[in-house]
Design a protein around this motif. Structure first.
Motif, PDB file in Angstrom:
ATOM      1  N   ASP A 156      -5.286   0.776  -7.342  1.00 37.10           N
ATOM      2  CA  ASP A 156      -5.056   0.680  -8.792  1.00 37.10           C
ATOM      3  C   ASP A 156      -4.296  -0.585  -9.184  1.00 37.10           C
ATOM      4  OD1 ASP A 156      -6.364   3.059  -9.093  1.00 37.10           O
ATOM      5  OD2 ASP A 156      -4.552   4.286  -9.309  1.00 37.10           O
ATOM      6  N   GLY A 157      -3.903  -1.392  -8.198  1.00 32.00           N
ATOM      7  CA  GLY A 157      -3.208  -2.638  -8.503  1.00 32.00           C
ATOM      8  C   GLY A 157      -1.737  -2.479  -8.793  1.00 32.00           C
ATOM      9  N   VAL A 158      -1.184  -1.304  -8.532  1.00 33.83           N
ATOM     10  CA  VAL A 158       0.248  -1.086  -8.769  1.00 33.83           C
ATOM     11  C   VAL A 158       1.062  -1.892  -7.773  1.00 33.83           C
ATOM     12  CG1 VAL A 158       2.091   0.646  -8.816  1.00 33.83           C
ATOM     13  CG2 VAL A 158      -0.188   1.205  -9.713  1.00 33.83           C
ATOM     14  N   ILE A 159       0.559  -2.026  -6.549  1.00 34.34           N
ATOM     15  CA  ILE A 159       1.232  -2.820  -5.525  1.00 34.34           C
ATOM     16  C   ILE A 159       0.212  -3.776  -4.900  1.00 34.34           C
ATOM     17  CG2 ILE A 159       3.044  -1.151  -4.966  1.00 34.34           C
ATOM     18  CD1 ILE A 159       1.317  -0.175  -2.655  1.00 34.34           C
ATOM     19  N   SER A 160       0.701  -4.824  -4.260  1.00 33.14           N
ATOM     20  CA  SER A 160      -0.173  -5.778  -3.570  1.00 33.14           C
ATOM     21  C   SER A 160      -0.345  -5.351  -2.120  1.00 33.14           C
ATOM     22  CB  SER A 160       0.449  -7.174  -3.622  1.00 33.14           C
ATOM     23  OG  SER A 160       1.656  -7.195  -2.867  1.00 33.14           O
ATOM     24  N   GLY A 161      -1.264  -6.014  -1.434  1.00 31.00           N
ATOM     25  CA  GLY A 161      -1.486  -5.699  -0.033  1.00 31.00           C
ATOM     26  C   GLY A 161      -0.247  -5.954   0.817  1.00 31.00           C
ATOM     27  N   LYS A 162       0.454  -7.055   0.537  1.00 31.59           N
ATOM     28  CA  LYS A 162       1.663  -7.375   1.288  1.00 31.59           C
ATOM     29  C   LYS A 162       2.739  -6.325   1.061  1.00 31.59           C
ATOM     30  CE  LYS A 162       5.111 -10.998   1.937  1.00 31.59           C
ATOM     31  NZ  LYS A 162       5.583 -12.352   1.523  1.00 31.59           N
ATOM     32  N   ILE A 163       2.913  -5.929  -0.209  1.00 31.10           N
ATOM     33  CA  ILE A 163       3.913  -4.898  -0.513  1.00 31.10           C
ATOM     34  C   ILE A 163       3.518  -3.574   0.132  1.00 31.10           C
ATOM     35  CG2 ILE A 163       4.879  -3.493  -2.382  1.00 31.10           C
ATOM     36  CD1 ILE A 163       4.750  -5.983  -4.166  1.00 31.10           C
ATOM     37  N   ALA A 164       2.231  -3.277   0.118  1.00 32.90           N
ATOM     38  CA  ALA A 164       1.747  -2.024   0.714  1.00 32.90           C
ATOM     39  C   ALA A 164       2.101  -1.951   2.194  1.00 32.90           C
ATOM     40  CB  ALA A 164       0.241  -1.899   0.524  1.00 32.90           C
ATOM     41  N   LYS A 165       1.988  -3.081   2.901  1.00 29.38           N
ATOM     42  CA  LYS A 165       2.324  -3.094   4.327  1.00 29.38           C
ATOM     43  C   LYS A 165       3.818  -2.870   4.544  1.00 29.38           C
ATOM     44  CE  LYS A 165      -1.576  -5.874   5.891  1.00 29.38           C
ATOM     45  NZ  LYS A 165      -2.045  -7.101   6.575  1.00 29.38           N
ATOM     46  N   ASN A 166       4.634  -3.452   3.663  1.00 28.81           N
ATOM     47  CA  ASN A 166       6.079  -3.219   3.758  1.00 28.81           C
ATOM     48  C   ASN A 166       6.419  -1.753   3.516  1.00 28.81           C
ATOM     49  OD1 ASN A 166       6.506  -5.945   4.245  1.00 28.81           O
ATOM     50  ND2 ASN A 166       6.897  -6.437   2.096  1.00 28.81           N
TER      51      ASN A 166
END
Length: 500
Positions: free
Chosen positions: A403-413
């Motif tokens: 949904d674009g709430v978080i980015s891929g980099k943030i998701a990994k964190n």
């Protein structure tokens, strides 16, 4: 054997993986496997004794298991049902009439002096499974039979310098012996066959497939021939207890037989043992033929008669099997065949995936499971059922990313924090302020700042140095602590650079 090491080195370098390279050219493997699968049952095949693994020696032995005089076997119906389920999972014929035979031989841990098995009329015949080859094509491996038999006890030789000890806990445990036709042509094919068979056994619930505990053991029959020639003389390698060792045993035995034949010697049909420390096979005994065991119908057991109604009833209880599940994942969920096969290979993983996609996109969920999740499990040496991240938690993370709430980099964190703490992704985002910046006005201001701070780089970009685009993106990410929506940043940045 002076040429054996050279042959194995050539093989392991990948020179035609389906053949052995000898001095006279290529030789072909011919491999058949006999899998002994312990039936998942709380009691034994012909007695009510328990089957718990690791129990105190000789604590799970009935008078029947110990072969006391006058003790008569009573067939465990549940074990029969498990065999029928397995036969159906192997696309095989269920014989409505089968017979138990006595296989006569002497061994200290076989108190009866014979093993109750099924030689002439097995419960299951004429099945097959499909395996995936290295080039991603499929190959059908025929299964000759599945028969029921009782396991022997265990001889223990390392407890005393003078004596061997006998543990009869295993005596009488129900086994399914699953015998393939000699359709396998490489160590790789043999390994894939065992993996696929184990997966099916686990899906239907008839065997846990734990080779380390001995609940699944493999006898490997190997012969070699020149491509197109008649079958050679085979040797059987007994009780190989891991897929890796199956591969190693076949490699060594095939190379050993090639060297003997190329030096003008003959292959003796024999039973051999594999030494996992040396990677070599050695002679155990001359191979017995069926007549050596003097098979005859067991007079204490009536023929086993199975109704079509029971077969139909069991068939309706079968779960979705691996091949059908792979087809559904590819067709309905648009997964690649590779991802589908990886997920389906382990029933626990498949269940985890199916629960995860109740919350998020299937393809994204598959990528996260086979990538990030598997990576963290391997790194920490834990199993999936020990993981703190539940399917629902991973599904929610995937949904937030989708949904674009978080980015891929943030998701990994966030994923790493979830793995360590078991916290919900929404809670982590709220506590650490990790919501992705997707407001166009906010990002426009940040991008203007970056461009105004780097006029020389802007001029260089406009003069043809396109690689500087990544530099600008990096600066925007730096100013937003990695929270900027990458797609929106790219779009706005291109517009502003083109407008200058």
């Amino acid at each position: 054997m002076k040429n054996l090491s050279l042959i194995l080195i050539l093989y392991r370098k990948g020179i035609n993986m389906a053949h052995i390279v000898g001095n006279s050219g290529n030789w072909e493997y011919v491999i058949g496997l006999e899998i002994h699968a312990q039936i998942s049952s709380e009691s034994k095949l012909f007695s009510g004794a328990a089957t718990e693994f690791g129990a105190t020696p000789n604590s799970q032995v009935s008078l029947i298991d110990a072969a006391m005089p006058g003790m008569l076997p009573v067939l465990n119906k549940y074990c029969v049902i498990q065999a029928i389920k397995t036969g159906l999972g192997l696309n095989a014929e269920i014989n409505k009439h089968s017979v138990f035979d006595r296989k006569n031989y002497f061994y200290p841990d076989l108190p009866q002096g014979y093993q109750i098995s099924q030689f002439y009329h097995p419960i299951v015949q004429n099945g097959y499974i499909n395996i995936v080859l290295e080039d991603k094509s499929y190959k059908t491996i025929r299964i000759n039979r599945l028969h029921l038999e009782q396991d022997a006890g265990k001889s223990i030789h390392d407890q005393s310098p003078q004596y061997s000890f006998i543990d009869l806990n295993r005596s009488g445990i129900a086994l399914m012996e699953i015998v393939s036709e000699p359709d396998l042509r490489s160590p790789y094919e043999a390994a894939e066959y065992v993996k696929k068979l184990r997966s099916i056994l686990r899906y239907v619930g008839s065997c846990d497939g734990d080779m380390e505990k001995g609940s699944m053991r493999c006898d490997v029959n190997v012969s070699v021939r020149k491509p197109g020639d008649k079958l050679g003389i085979r040797c059987e390698i007994k009780n190989v207890n891991s897929i890796r060792n199956i591969i190693r045993a076949i490699e060594f035995e095939g190379a050993r037989q090639v060297e003997l034949l190329e030096s003008g010697q003959v292959i003796r049909q024999e039973t051999r043992l594999f030494n996992a420390d040396t990677g070599e096979t050695r002679t155990m005994r001359a191979k017995e033929e069926a007549h050596d065991y003097r098979y005859f119908p067991d007079p204490d057991l009536l023929p086993l008669v199975i109704s079509q109604e029971l077969i139909d009833e069991i068939k309706h209880t079968l779960p979705e099997l691996p091949d059908a599940k792979i087809t559904r994942y590819v067709k309905d969920l648009s997964l690649s065949e590779y991802d589908a096969e990886v997920l389906v290979a382990n029933e626990t993983v498949a269940k985890y995936f199916e629960e995860t996609i109740n919350y998020g996109n299937a393809k994204m969920a598959a990528n996260w499971i086979t990538g990030e999740l598997f990576g963290m499990l391997n790194k920490n040496s834990i199993e999936l059922d020990e993981c703190k991240i539940t399917p629902a938690m991973l599904g929610k993370l995937v949904k937030l990313l989708e949904d674009g709430v978080i980015s891929g980099k943030i998701a990994k964190n966030i994923f790493e924090i979830m793995f360590e703490s078991g916290s919900e992704p929404e809670k982590i985002i709220a506590e650490k302020g990790l919501v992705q910046v997707s407001d166009s006005d906010t990002l426009s201001k940040v991008i203007e700042e970056v461009l105004n701070e780097n006029p020389d780089s802007v001029d260089a970009y406009r003069s043809g140095k396109d690689k500087l685009f990544g530099f600008f993106v990096g600066q925007v990410m730096k100013k937003t602590s990695g929270k900027a929506n990458p797609g929106l940043v790219n779009q706005i940045l291109k517009e502003k650079l083109n407008a200058r």
